[in-house]
Design a protein around this motif. Structure first.
Motif, short mmCIF file in Angstrom:
data_model
loop_
_atom_site.label_atom_id
_atom_site.label_comp_id
_atom_site.label_asym_id
_atom_site.label_seq_id
_atom_site.Cartn_x
_atom_site.Cartn_y
_atom_site.Cartn_z
N ILE A 127 74.71 -43.55 71.57
CA ILE A 127 74.02 -42.51 70.80
C ILE A 127 73.22 -41.65 71.79
O ILE A 127 73.46 -41.74 72.99
N ILE B 69 61.90 -38.98 74.60
CA ILE B 69 62.04 -37.53 74.65
C ILE B 69 61.83 -36.83 73.31
O ILE B 69 60.97 -35.97 73.17
N ASN B 70 62.63 -37.20 72.31
CA ASN B 70 62.55 -36.48 71.03
C ASN B 70 61.59 -37.20 70.07
O ASN B 70 61.19 -38.32 70.32
N ASN C 271 68.69 -48.75 75.02
CA ASN C 271 68.44 -48.35 73.62
C ASN C 271 69.16 -47.08 73.20
O ASN C 271 68.96 -46.57 72.10
N THR D 257 73.30 -39.40 60.00
CA THR D 257 73.29 -40.58 59.13
C THR D 257 72.70 -41.71 59.98
O THR D 257 72.90 -41.76 61.20
N LEU E 105 77.92 -40.65 66.56
CA LEU E 105 76.90 -40.14 65.64
C LEU E 105 77.55 -39.23 64.59
O LEU E 105 78.55 -38.56 64.89
N THR F 252 61.49 -38.97 66.65
CA THR F 252 62.52 -39.53 65.76
C THR F 252 61.88 -40.16 64.52
O THR F 252 60.87 -40.87 64.63
P1 ADP Z 1 65.34 -40.00 72.53
O1 ADP Z 1 66.10 -38.84 73.07
O2 ADP Z 1 63.92 -39.70 72.29
O3 ADP Z 1 65.56 -41.21 73.36
P2 ADP Z 1 67.26 -41.14 70.65
O4 ADP Z 1 68.30 -40.21 70.12
O5 ADP Z 1 67.67 -42.08 71.69
O6 ADP Z 1 65.98 -40.28 71.10
O7 ADP Z 1 66.67 -41.93 69.40
C1 ADP Z 1 65.60 -42.85 69.55
C2 ADP Z 1 65.96 -44.15 68.87
O8 ADP Z 1 66.19 -43.92 67.46
C3 ADP Z 1 67.23 -44.82 69.38
O9 ADP Z 1 66.99 -45.65 70.50
C4 ADP Z 1 67.69 -45.61 68.16
O10 ADP Z 1 67.00 -46.84 68.09
C5 ADP Z 1 67.24 -44.74 66.99
N1 ADP Z 1 68.35 -43.87 66.51
C6 ADP Z 1 68.68 -42.64 66.95
N2 ADP Z 1 69.72 -42.13 66.27
C7 ADP Z 1 70.08 -43.07 65.35
C8 ADP Z 1 71.09 -43.15 64.32
N3 ADP Z 1 71.93 -42.15 64.07
N4 ADP Z 1 71.14 -44.27 63.58
C9 ADP Z 1 70.27 -45.30 63.79
N5 ADP Z 1 69.30 -45.29 64.72
C10 ADP Z 1 69.19 -44.20 65.51
#
Ligand code: ADP
Ligand code: GN1
Ligand code: MG
Length: 378
Positions: A233, A31-32, A218, A110, A87, A34
């Protein structure tokens, strides 16, 4: 690269950009956008919020702010270690939870020094996943559902998703209906199976809780080198809803023998050992709060969410891949990935149907093993 220039503008909202060591795309979310940003001694996650999916990024950030604060305070209150319990949002130099750059919304966390898995066959890891999903529920006990903004209305309202699916068939925007006849028929045959959970919610037979709503593997952070789940998360979809979808969604993805976009449908089947492990972890953590009526719907959570995802992927394929947008690579090599994902999920629906008794027995036997007392939870 162009994205780097844009990212530097975002970084400036938070840090001194001259200190950045590296920036790279990160993770396997759908979705997002990253990115991992590395400094000499720290690492951060920068994310661009997907505005097609989240019409109000400010609403999303509002919820995340509330939830992460609540979890952190609760963990401190309980005398546990609060680091990595959730988070951690970083504020901009203006003190906001998000930055607006070129009319787009960004946030910074972080970087948790852990690991996420796209798939696993490790029973201990998936047991921990179950514990983490259950524990999330426990951590948010007492957090009032009314405090949260409903950022995606009807997110897990499966009958509503079915209406949208039918509209997409009628509109046939991408002229793809013709090639999806079999899948469309499969879903339509199951239209009467979609409302069991929403009906129970409407009739107040099961509670509306604050739930995660996107418990794929994940989205669970594990400690590195240990089989210990630290936290959930991806808190964008935390809204009120049903616990049974959280249970089912995790199994849908994590207990399948194939990845969500596997094309060889013969590989799509259920790993029952993983189902058992997850169910044990989940119920151990929730046995004092879960209602008997919710227990009765756990199997349905697994079944209906899988049908829902099959339908969501197919709807998006019919609409022209707007929601689950394709990357440049996917456009080149997997232009029909959303149809492939839909077929994959629908095969899984068949497997769940075929194994209904076995799956329900796993739940029953797990309840006995963990010493669940039915009378307490009615
Ligand atoms: P999306 O909404 O696109 O699924 P996520 O928030 O799940 O986005 O983030 C994508 C990936 O990035 C996660 O599956 C994880 O592996 C990594 N990630 C996201 N936030 C963190 C964080 N604060 N610390 C470490 N890894 C993170
Ligand atoms: C999306 O954001 P991510 O990749 O964790 C989607 C989920 C789907 C999942 C399927 C906000 O999750 O609902 O189950 O893809 N998230 C949103 O892999 O739609
Ligand atoms: Mg995610």
């Amino acid at each position: 690269m162009d994205y780097k220039r844009q990212l530097y503008k975002v970084i400036k909202e938070y840090f001194n950009p001259n200190k950045v060591v590296s920036i790279r795309p990160y993770g396997g979310g759908l979705i997002n956008s990253t990115f991992l940003v590395e400094f000499p001694d720290t690492r951060y996650i920068l994310q661009k919020v997907n505005e097609y999916v989240f019409a109000s990024p400010i609403g999303v950030m509002y919820n995340i702010g509330l939830i992460t604060n609540y979890i952190r305070k609760k963990v401190i209150y309980e005398g546990k270690n609060y680091r990595n319990a959730t988070l951690t949002l970083i504020q901009t130099i203006c003190g906001e939870n998000f930055a607006i750059v070129d009319e787009e919304y960004w946030r910074c966390y972080t970087c948790i020094d852990g690991i996420t898995y796209d798939s696993t066959t490790d029973i201990e890891i998936f047991y921990e996943a179950g514990r983490a999903v259950g524990q999330f529920q426990q951590l948010l006990e007492g957090f009032h559902t009314r405090l949260l903004t409903d950022n995606i209305k009807n997110f897990h309202n499966t009958p509503y998703r079915y209406e949208k699916f039918q509209e997409s068939i009628k509109l046939d925007l991408a002229k793809r209906v013709k090639e999806c006849q079999e899948e469309i028929a499969f879903i339509k045959e199951r239209a009467d199976k979609m409302n069991k959970i929403t009906k129970a919610l409407e009739e107040e037979k099961i509670p509306k809780r604050v739930v995660h709503n996107d418990t794929k593997l994940n989205n669970i952070m594990f400690a590195k080198g240990q089989k210990h789940a630290m936290c959930l998360i991806d808190l964008d979809t935390v809204m009120k809803g049903s616990l049974v979808y959280d249970y089912g969604d995790a199994l849908r993805l994590g207990a399948s023998n194939a990845k969500e976009d596997e094309i060889d449908l013969a590989k799509v089947s259920i790993n029952f050992d993983l189902v058992e492990a997850f169910t044990k972890g989940f119920l151990e953590e929730t046995k004092d709060i879960i209602k008997e009526a919710e227990i009765q719907l756990l199997f349905d959570g697994y079944y209906i969410i899988t049908l829902e995802l099959g339908m969501r992927f197919l709807t998006d394929f019919l609409d022209g891949d707007k929601y689950f947008a394709l990357t440049i690579e996917q456009k080149k090599h997997r232009p029909k990935i959303n149809l492939e994902r839909a077929k994959n999920q629908l095969k899984l629906v068949l497997e769940i149907e075929k194994n209904q008794t076995k799956l329900k027995n796993i739940i029953k036997e797990t309840l006995i093993k963990i010493g669940y007392e039915r009378e307490k939870n009615e």
